[in-house]
Design a protein around this motif. Structure first.
Motif, PDB file in Angstrom:
ATOM      1  N   GLN A  13       0.823  -1.192   0.000  1.00 20.25           N
ATOM      2  CA  GLN A  13       0.000   0.000   0.000  1.00 20.25           C
ATOM      3  C   GLN A  13       0.867   1.256   0.000  1.00 20.25           C
ATOM      4  OE1 GLN A  13      -2.652  -0.318   3.378  1.00 20.25           O
ATOM      5  NE2 GLN A  13      -4.072  -1.638   2.263  1.00 20.25           N
ATOM      6  N   ALA A  14       0.338   2.329  -0.535  1.00 16.14           N
ATOM      7  CA  ALA A  14       1.048   3.599  -0.529  1.00 16.14           C
ATOM      8  C   ALA A  14       1.418   3.984   0.900  1.00 16.14           C
ATOM      9  CB  ALA A  14       0.197   4.682  -1.177  1.00 16.14           C
ATOM     10  N   GLY A  15       2.656   4.409   1.081  1.00 17.97           N
ATOM     11  CA  GLY A  15       3.159   4.743   2.401  1.00 17.97           C
ATOM     12  C   GLY A  15       3.800   3.580   3.123  1.00 17.97           C
ATOM     13  N   SER A  85       8.124   4.547   2.729  1.00 20.91           N
ATOM     14  CA  SER A  85       7.232   5.613   2.269  1.00 20.91           C
ATOM     15  C   SER A  85       7.000   5.539   0.764  1.00 20.91           C
ATOM     16  CB  SER A  85       7.819   6.978   2.657  1.00 20.91           C
ATOM     17  OG  SER A  85       8.001   7.081   4.050  1.00 20.91           O
ATOM     18  N   LYS A  87       5.586   5.674  -2.836  1.00 17.19           N
ATOM     19  CA  LYS A  87       4.725   6.647  -3.477  1.00 17.19           C
ATOM     20  C   LYS A  87       4.118   6.083  -4.750  1.00 17.19           C
ATOM     21  CE  LYS A  87       7.458  10.557  -1.779  1.00 17.19           C
ATOM     22  NZ  LYS A  87       8.235  11.770  -2.178  1.00 17.19           N
ATOM     23  N   PRO A  88       3.083   6.737  -5.278  1.00 20.43           N
ATOM     24  CA  PRO A  88       2.449   6.248  -6.509  1.00 20.43           C
ATOM     25  C   PRO A  88       3.406   6.163  -7.693  1.00 20.43           C
ATOM     26  CG  PRO A  88       1.024   7.829  -5.425  1.00 20.43           C
ATOM     27  CD  PRO A  88       2.330   7.861  -4.686  1.00 20.43           C
ATOM     28  N   GLU A  89       4.460   6.958  -7.715  1.00 20.51           N
ATOM     29  CA  GLU A  89       5.414   6.927  -8.812  1.00 20.51           C
ATOM     30  C   GLU A  89       6.485   5.856  -8.660  1.00 20.51           C
ATOM     31  OE1 GLU A  89       4.859   9.459  -6.770  1.00 20.51           O
ATOM     32  OE2 GLU A  89       6.701  10.485  -6.167  1.00 20.51           O
ATOM     33  N   THR A 121       4.478  -3.298  -6.972  1.00 15.68           N
ATOM     34  CA  THR A 121       3.199  -2.665  -7.234  1.00 15.68           C
ATOM     35  C   THR A 121       2.717  -1.954  -5.975  1.00 15.68           C
ATOM     36  OG1 THR A 121       2.626  -4.404  -8.830  1.00 15.68           O
ATOM     37  CG2 THR A 121       0.833  -3.011  -8.020  1.00 15.68           C
ATOM     38  N   VAL A 122       2.277  -0.717  -6.134  1.00  8.33           N
ATOM     39  CA  VAL A 122       1.779   0.078  -5.021  1.00  8.33           C
ATOM     40  C   VAL A 122       0.286   0.276  -5.198  1.00  8.33           C
ATOM     41  CG1 VAL A 122       1.943   2.240  -3.750  1.00  8.33           C
ATOM     42  CG2 VAL A 122       3.985   1.238  -4.774  1.00  8.33           C
ATOM     43  N   SER A 123      -0.481  -0.104  -4.197  1.00 12.78           N
ATOM     44  CA  SER A 123      -1.923   0.023  -4.242  1.00 12.78           C
ATOM     45  C   SER A 123      -2.382   1.191  -3.382  1.00 12.78           C
ATOM     46  CB  SER A 123      -2.599  -1.266  -3.769  1.00 12.78           C
ATOM     47  OG  SER A 123      -2.296  -1.530  -2.404  1.00 12.78           O
ATOM     48  N   SER A 124      -3.587   1.669  -3.656  1.00  9.50           N
ATOM     49  CA  SER A 124      -4.163   2.774  -2.902  1.00  9.50           C
ATOM     50  C   SER A 124      -5.331   2.311  -2.067  1.00  9.50           C
ATOM     51  CB  SER A 124      -4.605   3.886  -3.848  1.00  9.50           C
ATOM     52  OG  SER A 124      -5.578   3.417  -4.755  1.00  9.50           O
TER      53      SER A 124
END
Length: 124
Positions: A13-15, A85, A87-89, A121-124
């Protein structure tokens, strides 16, 4: 020859945080640099971080400085990339690379040895 195998990628997850590993096998060298690169979807591969295997000195891209940490474990012949931390990028295929030099390099063509890459992969 040097063989590099990445692992530790996955969905976060993001963060959140994630630690990537790159196990090196084959011939050992007294003077070389290990680096991490990443390639986001549809973009060029870019430099992330590097470490001098002999003395442990590190160098980071400005985009990840303060968030990512590169380290090594001599006993396991493994280099790590701790990503905090996220991030989406940050989502990308992260690849481990090596060059036979005592100097840091930030260009793809400066690293002749490469791993297969691991997906982050980063999820929100």
């Amino acid at each position: 020859q040097v063989q590099l195998v990445e692992s530790g990628g996955g969905l976060v997850q993001a963060g959140g945080s994630l630690r990537l590993s790159c196990a090196a096998s084959g011939r050992t060298f007294s003077s070389y640099v290990m680096g991490w690169f990443r390639q986001p979807p549809g973009k060029e591969r870019e430099f992330v971080a590097a470490i001098n295997w002999s003395n442990g000195r590190t160098y980071y891209a400005d985009s990840v400085k303060g968030r990512f940490t590169i380290s090594r474990d001599n006993a396991k012949n493994t280099v790590y990339l701790l990503m905090n931390s996220l991030k989406p990028e940050d989502p990308a295929v992260y690849s481990c690379a090596a060059r036979l030099s005592s100097y840091f390099g930030t260009r793809v063509n400066e690293y002749p040895y490469w791993g297969q890459g691991t997906q982050v992969t980063v999820s929100s």
